[in-house]
Every structure is written in structure tokens, then in C-alpha cells.
Scaffold this active site. Structure first.
Site, PDB file in Angstrom:
ATOM      1  N   SER A   7      43.960  40.230  43.678  1.00 56.27           N
ATOM      2  CA  SER A   7      44.613  39.633  42.520  1.00 56.27           C
ATOM      3  C   SER A   7      45.009  38.196  42.852  1.00 56.27           C
ATOM      4  O   SER A   7      44.129  37.375  43.124  1.00 56.27           O
ATOM      5  CB  SER A   7      45.817  40.490  42.101  1.00 56.27           C
ATOM      6  OG  SER A   7      46.273  40.133  40.822  1.00 56.27           O
ATOM      7  N   ASP A  17      38.795  45.753  34.108  1.00 54.68           N
ATOM      8  CA  ASP A  17      40.073  45.149  34.490  1.00 54.68           C
ATOM      9  C   ASP A  17      40.674  44.459  33.275  1.00 54.68           C
ATOM     10  O   ASP A  17      40.226  43.389  32.871  1.00 54.68           O
ATOM     11  CB  ASP A  17      39.843  44.152  35.632  1.00 54.68           C
ATOM     12  CG  ASP A  17      41.138  43.680  36.286  1.00 54.68           C
ATOM     13  OD1 ASP A  17      42.181  43.719  35.613  1.00 54.68           O
ATOM     14  OD2 ASP A  17      41.086  43.263  37.457  1.00 54.68           O
ATOM     15  N   HIS A  23      42.170  47.060  37.316  1.00 55.30           N
ATOM     16  CA  HIS A  23      42.632  46.115  38.335  1.00 55.30           C
ATOM     17  C   HIS A  23      42.877  46.797  39.684  1.00 55.30           C
ATOM     18  O   HIS A  23      42.804  46.157  40.727  1.00 55.30           O
ATOM     19  CB  HIS A  23      43.917  45.434  37.844  1.00 55.30           C
ATOM     20  CG  HIS A  23      44.278  44.202  38.594  1.00 55.30           C
ATOM     21  ND1 HIS A  23      43.414  43.130  38.752  1.00 55.30           N
ATOM     22  CD2 HIS A  23      45.428  43.845  39.235  1.00 55.30           C
ATOM     23  CE1 HIS A  23      44.017  42.177  39.442  1.00 55.30           C
ATOM     24  NE2 HIS A  23      45.228  42.583  39.754  1.00 55.30           N
TER      25      HIS A  23
END
Length: 723
Positions: free
Chosen positions: A593, A668, A700
Site C-alpha cells: 500500500s 482492490d 487490497h
């Protein structure tokens, strides 16, 4: 006899040697072999000096909500047992009504986004053990009225109230429509970035329901192909405001359950704003709301008359960068309130009267309050958690509301977290550090003395001791520019200072985050230990922009996300590369991320330092990320184009020299796969060779079935081949 003793001793030594040689495997790590024991769904009761825990009986495959006494820790009784109710096979979560005579039980939950879900709900009368289904609908966020006779809930973007006595279900909004209007439930970006889903609240007398209405009709849509098993993919379409784009238009309403009329709060003096929180005060006719401007550097705390719907500002917070929203606003019996703020440069507790006038700054110092636990009105004592004992540690403190008489309740250095009894006589402390697995103890709130151990994980500690691993070592790293940064390192158990080791760096680096913390292992830590067993030094450094060291350290990255954080990782790698036992030609970096954004930037901009990088689900340009998060730190792309583009990994792809692995899931909803696709195209057009992996229909977190095992096997093999 001597010979027998010698043989026995030789056998024992051999056994110990064999035990010490055990190696970690990915299969073990991802099978849950190192899962800790805890206290699931721990709830402190409000009316009695007791608490509840959700227990699972593996032998009968049943679940129980058990009630315990704070003073003795003895189980008082079982409030609910699935074996007695065929309607409920599994308890996902539960909440009590105000009188704690009823329980609202969620089962068959279906996730929507990170926090939101629909579920089937049942209402249990504890005394009679009678259960009723709340509704035949799969609903969101059902909440008891204060007297426990009604439940408000959301269904398909509208709000309803169910009368539990008559069984009548009343729909109080009618304009809800997917991707257009949402009543009482937050939109995607609020849920993700303001971290709440339920946008409605009962007042103390149960005759008014306040709610936020989201008009997202003008918000641009994002679509994702879902492949599943069908011949044709389906498409998931939802509203997602990217940086600089149109947000939902929000409005605040008060429904009067007696007159069945709704009033709209006049917020006409605000333009392009957020309603970050709503909470009724102790006064049943006064609603509070926190309103933020779009830049999130100006916050108004409003008090709203529940009858006239007229609002007034009782507190204003401004910041040259941004104001963080928290859940620490707490109203006391006289409607004065507790508030936490960074106005002094560090997060501290403040006490204001009911008109918004400051009565006292309760805590003060060059350290941060990290959790507010509550106020004991009888003893005029505030309980909180802070980093007074070092920014990587957490301790529990008590202090008088006038700021005097502060005492440290927790004794052990590491991470302490508390759950207090209703009368604040006791608290359950959860403690861990890098060498101690979580331990839950009953403690006295006056002096912190441990009265009894409830749950411990010594078996897990003993199990890990059989493996050839070493714990994290914490240290402070100073860059050549003079920045002091918290860090940890995991070394091979047989570490030899005369050897040269490759280094694998891990970080996240997002604003206010912390990866260098003195607590027990998370699942990634076992992977890092496994890599250390295979001859790597694993290092983590929290650079500038991370949290719990004051506002200046955290907010220095304002309008420049990815500049100073990348600089610090590169500079930290240069310092580490000079250690006599480090092979400076073999330094890698990994992140997920925000950490993937960082790892990408580091391999590009630090091409002379990093040999290898792995970026999972990275943001590759803040132009592709959501409005609330991005603009909080960057303002809009229209206002700050250089801040967006100069620090985007896409801008620097031509600098790639080393080995790069890029990973993303196609479903995601948070960091869209668009980010990776855009960077893939940029790398292709720059004629750069790299590796990449796309995980169909994974969000995600990239998990499900064997996904995590396959993913971590891929990353492990890449490290072994390329670093």
C-alpha cells in the site's frame, strides 16, 4: 552408571541441538501455527462490574457469550449459547442495549468494503432466553434505542426503525438509491478515511434520531471487473472521489420519532465540507457534529438544538497542515467534555465546559496521548494510554481532571492496552513486547497492581523458542543529515559480525503510522524471521512523517508525500550499508500500500543504493487515490500539481536499474489496480525489465484460499534469486 549418564547427556544435548535447528516455513506461518490466544469480543459492561467475552468451544463447534466478574474473574453465567438456538450457527459480533437486558447478535455477515457489511440480526432477551429475528432483511448497523424497545437500522441506503414490542417496522427515509443517495450510512471514502460506517445516532431520551445524508450522484464512478467462474465477467460500479474530484454533498438531519417529522440542520455557511462525526451529548436535545473544511485544516465542533435544528460553534481547531479527527470526544454528566488535540504540538487531553470554554489542559509534555480510556467522575480521574516511556512503547496512566496526581499504572515496558471496569476499580491489561507474547491480567486501577493472570501465551513462547530465530532488536538510527529515526533489526540466530549479510528493509511510512513498535510479532514478523534464518538481515526504519513523535515530525511531509519519507529510507540504507557486517551491494526494500508506493520510489530514486524492491498494491500517483486521505496531506492536484507529480514513482521509472517485483489484486476497491497498470505501461515504454503478478478478484489484502501462501512463496523466491 557413569556410561549411562554420559549417553543420556549426549542424547539430551543432541535433542536440544535438533530442536534449536528447527526452521520456519511459509506453510506453518500461513496455517495459523503461531496464532495467539486472546479475549475475543471483550466488552466491559456499563451497569455492573462485569465483562463479557465471546468464546468458541472447539469440541462442540458452538459459541458462547460468557459473563465474568471483574473482581474475581469467575464466570458468572453464559448469556447466550449457539447450541440452544438453531437459528444462529456462528456469532460474528454482538452489542447490548443500554440496560444490558438484551443482546443484538449478528450472524451470516457479508462484507461490503473494509468496515461495512450486511448481516442477519437477532434480538435476545437475556432473562427469558427468547430470541426474535430483527427483520427478514440483511441490514447494516442496527442500534438499540436507549430504552431498548426499538432498533434503528439501514437497508438499501434508507433508515428504518423497528418497534420490538409491536413488531412494527417504520421506514423513515425513502430516497435512498445505490450510487445516488445514502441515508445514515457513510459513503466509500468516509468509511475508509474517517473510519466509521454508522452515520446515525439516538439521543438520550430515544425520541430523536440524527443522521447524515450523502448525495453522491455527482461523484465520479469507478468500475472493477469481477471474473468469478462465469463465462462473462461482471462489473462492480461504485462512487469513488479521487483527489480533486467531486465529493458527496452531505447534509445533517434530525428525525423526531414522536411527530414523525424530520428537520434539516442549517449548514449553509459551509461550502464543500465534511461531517466527520455526530454524537448526541448528555443533554437529549443537544447534538454535536464535527465539521471539517475540504482542506481539513479547520474543524468546528457544533452544538445543535434538537428542536430548532439551529447550530452554533462551541470549539474551533485550526492547523497549518491538517487536523486529525478522533473518537475521544466524551461528554461528562454536566455536559462539559473531554477533547484531544495536537494544538500544543503533541496530542493531549483537554477539558472544556459545556459552552466550549477551556477549563484545563489535563496532560502536557513532549509526548503523545495515544488512547483515552475514560473519566471516573467519582474520583475525578482520567485514564489514558501514552508514549511517555518512549515512542515505541505504550503505558497506562491515571491523572486527576485538574492535571495533578499523575501515576503510571503499567509496570512492564512494551505495549499495554486497558479495558476498564464500569466503576473504574479494575482494568484488564493486555501486555506484550518483542519477547513476550500477549498476556491479559486483572489490575487494580489505583496503583496498577496485577491481581490475577487471565490469559497468557507461554506455550506459544516455548514453541517459538524451539526455532532458530532471534527477536527484534530496537535501536535509533541517525542519518547523515542528522535525523534520528526509530528502527529495529532481526538478525540470524547465528549472527557473525565477521560476515557480510544482505539486508531486506521493510517499511510502511504513511502519515502518523508506526511499524517500529515494541509489541509481539505480527504474521509478517514470522516471515522476516524466516528470511533471517536464510541469511538476511531484516530492518525496519520509521522515517519522518510517521507518528507518535509530535506534530512537527509527523506533518513535515505536508504537500510533499513521498519526498522526505523516501529520502529517509535511502539515507537509512546508506547508514546500514556502512555497518561492517552488511553487504552494501545487496540491500532490498519491501512495502504494501503506502509501503508499496515507497518501495517503488526507493528502487527508482535510490537506484545506486537498492538492488531489489517488492511493491504490493502500491499507490503510484496520488492523483489516483481518494479525496479525503490525499487532500488531507497534499491539498488538491489543481492546487499542488508539483507535489503530486514530482514524488510519483511513475515520474521516475526511467531510473530503474535493479530488480523490481510489482503485485496487485484486480478487485482492490481501495488502491485501484489502475495504479499498477499505469506504472506498468510507464515501465514498458521506458524499456525497463521487471516482474509483476496480478491476483484476480483479490482486494487490497490479497488473501483467500491459498492466495497468501502463493504470494509469499513468490516474494520469498524473488528475494532469494534477486537479492
Amino acid at each position: 552408571m557413569k556410561t549411562i549418564k554420559f549417553i543420556t547427556l549426549l542424547f539430551l544435548c543432541s535433542s536440544v541441538s535438533l530442536v534449536a535447528q528447527q526452521k520456519l516455513s511459509l506453510e506453518e506461518i500461513w496455517s495459523g501455527a503461531f496464532r495467539t490466544k486472546g479475549m475475543d469480543e471483550l466488552h466491559a459492561m456499563k451497569n455492573t462490574n462485569q465483562y463479557t467475552v465471546l468464546n468458541f468451544d472447539r469440541s462442540t463447534r458452538t459459541m458462547q457469550i460468557d459473563l465474568y466478574d471483574f473482581q474475581t474473574l469467575d464466570k458468572v453465567k453464559t448469556l447466550f449459547d449457539t447450541k440452544n438456538f438453531t437459528e444462529i450457527q456462528y456469532v460474528d459480533s454482538y452489542t447490548f442495549d443500554e440496560k444490558e437486558g438484551k443482546i443484538l447478535i449478528a450472524t451470516n455477515s457479508k462484507p461490503i468494503f473494509r468496515h461495512s457489511f450486511t448481516a442477519e440480526y437477532f434480538v435476545l432477551d437475556i432473562a427469558t432466553q427468547k430470541i426474535q429475528k430483527l427483520t427478514n432483511k440483511e441490514v447494516q448497523e442496527p442500534t438499540f434505542s436507549p430504552d431498548g424497545t426499538k432498533v434503528a437500522f439501514a437497508f438499501q441506503n434508507n433508515l428504518y426503525i423497528k418497534d420490538l414490542l409491536s413488531g412494527v417496522e417504520e421506514q423513515i427515509t425513502t430516497d435512498g438509491k445505490k450510487n445516488h443517495i445514502i441515508n445514515g450510512i457513510t459513503d466509500w471514502v468516509y468509511e475508509e478515511e474517517f473510519a466509521f460506517v454508522r452515520a446515525f445516532d439516538w439521543n438520550a431520551s430515544g425520541d430523536k434520531l440524527a443522521y447524515i445524508r450523502f448525495d453522491e450522484s455527482q461523484v465520479p464512478e469507478f468500475s472493477m471487473d469481477i471474473y468469478n467462474q462465469g463465462l462473462y465477467p461482471t462489473q462492480e460500479v461504485f462512487k469513488y472521489p479521487k483527489a480533486g474530484e467531486k465529493n458527496s454533498e452531505v447534509s445533517l438531519h434530525v428525525f423526531d420519532a414522536r411527530s414523525n417529522k424530520t428537520k434539516t440542520v442549517d449548514l449553509s455557511n459551509y461550502n464543500d465540507f465534511y461531517i466527520a462525526r455526530i454524537d448526541w451529548t448528555k443533554d437529549s436535545n443537544i447534538l454535536s457534529a464535527q465539521v471539517l473544511n475540504r482542506h481539513q485544516n479547520n474543524l468546528d465542533l457544533l452544538f445543535i438544538d434538537g428542536t430548532t435544528a439551529i447550530a452554533k460553534v462551541v470549539l474551533n481547531e485550526k492547523d497549518k497542515a491538517y487536523v486529525d479527527v478522533t473518537d475521544n470526544l466524551t461528554f461528562l454528566s454536566d455536559n462539559s467534555f473531554i477533547w484531544t488535540s495536537e494544538q500544543s504540538g503533541y496530542n493531549h487531553i483537554y477539558h472544556y465546559d459545556k459552552s466550549g470554554k477551556l477549563k484545563k489542559q489535563v496532560t502536557n509534555g513532549n509526548w503523545e496521548v495515544t488512547a483515552y480510556y475514560g473519566y471516573d467522575e467519582k474520583n475525578k480521574t482520567v485514564y489514558y494510554q501514552s508514549v511517555e516511556n518512549g515512542s515505541i512503547n505504550r503505558d497506562i496512566y491515571a491523572v486527576k481532571i485538574n492535571g495533578k496526581g499523575k501515576i503510571r499504572l503499567s509496570e512492564q515496558t512494551g505495549t499495554n492496552e486497558a479495558t476498564f471496569s464500569p466503576n473504574f476499580q479494575y482494568y484488564i491489561n493486555s501486555f506484550s513486547n518483542a519477547t513476550t507474547a500477549p498476556v491479559y491480567t486483572l489490575n487494580n486501577s489505583k496503583d496498577g497492581k496485577v491481581l490475577k493472570t487471565i490469559v497468557e501465551n507461554k506455550i506459544l513462547e516455548a514453541k517459538l523458542a524451539q526455532y532458530d530465530v532471534a527477536p527484534k532488536e530496537f535501536f535509533t538510527l541517525t542519518t547523515e543529515k542528522g535525523h534520528e529515526l526509530n528502527a529495529w533489526i532481526i538478525k540470524p540466530k547465528n549472527f557473525d559480525v565477521s560476515k557480510k549479510y544482505p539486508v531486506f528493509m521493510y517499511q510502511y511510512s504513511g502519515p502518523g503510522s508506526q511499524q517500529v513498535a515494541n509489541n509481539w510479532n505480527n504474521i509478517n514478523d514470522y516471515w522476516f524471521m524466516m528470511l533471517a534464518q536464510q541469511g538476511y538481515l531484516v530492518v525496519c526504519v520509521d522515517g519522518r512523517g510517521t507518528g507518535f513523535k509530535g506534530a512537527e515530525f509527523k506533518k513535515c511531509t505536508y504537500k510533499e508525500l513521498g519526498k522526505y519519507e523516501v529520502e529517509d529510507q535511502i539515507d537509512a540504507a546508506k547508514v546500514i550499508g556502512k555497518y561492517p557486517y552488511v553487504d552494501a551491494t545487496r540491500i532490498g526494500i519491501f512495502g504494501w500500500s503506502y509501503g508499496g508506493f515507497m518501495a517503488s520510489n526507493c528502487i527508482f530514486q535510490g537506484a545506486d543504493v537498492f538492488k531489489t524492491a517488492i511493491a504490493v498494491a502500491p499507490v503510484t500517483s496520488w492523483r489516483y487515490y481518494d479525496s479525503i486521505y490525499t487532500e488531507r496531506y497534499m491539498q488538491t492536484p489543481q492546487e499542488n500539481p508539483g507535489g503530486y507529480d514530482n514524488n510519483s514513482p511513475i515520474t521516475h521509472v526511467q531510473k530503474l536499474q535493479g530488480n523490481f517485483l510489482l503485485i496487485h489484486g484486480t478487485a482492490d476497491d481501495n488502491v485501484h489496480v489502475q495504479n499498477s497498470m499505469k506504472m506498468i505501461e510507464a515501465l514498458v515504454q521506458a524499456n525497463k525489465q521487471f516482474d509483476w503478478a496480478i491476483y484476480p478478484d483479490k482486494n487490497h489484502g490479497i488473501y483467500g484460499g491459498k492466495t497468501r501462501l502463493q504470494l509469499y512463496t513468490k516474494m520469498t523466491n524473488f528475494i532469494k534469486e534477486k537479492l
